[in-house]
Design an enzyme around this catalytic site. Structure first.
Site, short mmCIF file in Angstrom:
data_model
loop_
_atom_site.label_atom_id
_atom_site.label_comp_id
_atom_site.label_asym_id
_atom_site.label_seq_id
_atom_site.Cartn_x
_atom_site.Cartn_y
_atom_site.Cartn_z
N CYS A 137 -0.28 3.94 2.32
CA CYS A 137 -0.11 3.78 3.91
C CYS A 137 1.47 3.91 3.97
CB CYS A 137 -0.33 2.51 4.13
SG CYS A 137 -1.77 1.59 3.74
N ASP A 138 2.39 3.60 3.41
CA ASP A 138 3.69 3.68 3.76
C ASP A 138 4.70 4.74 2.89
OD1 ASP A 138 3.10 1.52 5.61
OD2 ASP A 138 3.32 -0.07 3.92
N CYS A 145 0.78 -1.25 0.02
CA CYS A 145 0.15 0.33 -0.31
C CYS A 145 0.82 1.18 0.08
CB CYS A 145 -0.94 0.01 1.13
SG CYS A 145 -2.17 1.46 1.37
#
Length: 387
Positions: A214-215, A211
């Site tokens: 997300c990261d 993701c």
């Protein structure tokens, strides 16, 4: 391999077990024969891998349960009187549980494994408001504790395999246990496809991610690679180019499958380099990812690509196989809902990654869970007035 062992078990014992297996719909998935999961369930209960990987041990395990008749004989256990059954223990399900329990609804949350869902694949969470730089495990633990304090009943390792409609009531079946309720909230999430290469699981969260939203923030000024050739992969590469110094897009075919407009945008991005007709053969690094081994499919040559992050974008699927004849799904299997999280069936709601949504994040899942719970509470209240 674990998958091969699981297939042999399924072939040997047939309907006595359920094999959870998924082949991703991508070129990478077909090349590696990838599954996102190879879990074994006996009578609806998850069996530890340490048991079913050993054929002799598993045979004895089955014989102890079913005897010589090779049939599982277990009385159906009915749990009646619930207002709400929540299926899934990620952020959406736990949030729904908190709201339902606070509304004094008798609620049970069923989860097929441990609590957490996809959020547990992320080491730290930086984009959830008020929860900066803390671990996903801590977030889920806090949610669970809060839900239990309000009186939510939580049962893990209860894999739901069927929902039946009996008048205004819904019957949720997990193995040989049936839970009756006025309303159901679906929050089973989705499963992202893995490459299935050595040490992928070990380095998940240590450089390997699924993701970008997300990261990406962990890779500011660093070199990263994205594997995949569809819309998701190209979108991930474009997003990462805002953070990373260099992005490599790796795809096994000699052309991408993404929409032309996305391809054009990516080709014009100076930070993105393309390794077409390439596959990833292995990961480099001890505690953290330091690079990937790639092979040129046209020449057969292999080389090492120095990257700090690898983003795998080769597909995902929602856990909705048991819902296809119950509620309306889109072409990818996601549950179709309205703005109140109501599905096509009155009294059944969906929240989080399982539903059709433009964004799948902890924050959106939490919002979905709250809306679904409030909608379920109003539905139950209105039905009681009519009765």
């Amino acid at each position: 391999m674990a998958l091969e062992a699981a297939k042999k078990i399924k072939e040997k014992f047939g309907e006595l077990i359920f094999l959870e297996e998924y082949l991703t719909d991508s070129d990478e998935g077909r090349a590696f024969n990838v599954t996102t999961s190879s879990n074994i369930f006996v009578n609806g209960q998850l069996v530890a891998m340490g048991i079913w990987l050993d054929q002799d041990k598993f045979t004895k395990y089955i014989q102890e349960i079913v005897g010589e008749t090779k049939q599982i004989k277990k009385d159906v256990v009915r749990h009646a009187g619930y207002d709400v059954v929540i299926i899934g223990g990620g952020p959406a399900g736990l949030t729904a549980g908190i709201y339902c329990a606070r509304a004094r609804l008798k609620t049970v949350l069923l989860d097929g494994a441990g609590l957490g869902g996809q959020v547990m694949t992320t080491d730290n969470i930086e984009n959830y408001p008020g929860f900066v730089g803390a671990g996903s495990g801590e977030l889920i633990k806090n949610m669970e504790g809060q839900a239990r304090r309000f009186g939510l009943e939580i049962q893990t390792f209860k894999r739901v395999n069927q929902i039946q409609l009996t008048g205004s009531d819904k019957e949720v079946r997990a193995g040989d246990e049936i839970y009756s309720a006025k309303a159901v909230i679906l929050a089973t999430g989705l499963k992202t496809a893995e490459l299935g290469i050595p040490r992928e699981t070990e380095l998940r969260g240590q450089g390997v991610s699924y993701c970008a939203v997300c990261d990406a923030n962990y890779f500011i000024g660093k070199r990263v690679a994205v594997v995949g050739g569809g819309d998701t992969a190209v979108e991930e590469a474009l997003y990462l180019s805002k953070f990373a110094s260099q992005v490599y897009l790796i795809h096994r075919r000699n052309e991408l499958r993404a929409a032309k407009i996305l391809q054009e945008t990516a080709f014009q991005n100076e930070k993105i380099s393309f390794l077409l007709s390439h596959i990833i053969q292995g990961l480099v690094g001890s505690n953290f990812l330091e690079g990937v081994k790639v092979q040129n499919l046209e020449t057969g040559d292999t080389s090492r690509l120095e990257v700090d992050g690898l983003f795998i974008a080769i597909g995902s699927r929602p856990h909705t196989s048991f819902l296809k004849d119950i509620v309306a799904l889109d072409e990818h299997g996601h549950v179709i809902v309205n703005d109140k999280m109501q599905t096509s069936v009155p009294g059944i709601y969906a929240a989080g990654d399982i539903r059709v949504t433009p964004l799948r994040q902890v924050s959106t899942a939490v919002g979905d869970g709250a809306i679904a719970a409030i909608s379920a509470e109003r539905y139950i209240t209105e039905n009681r007035k009519e009765e």
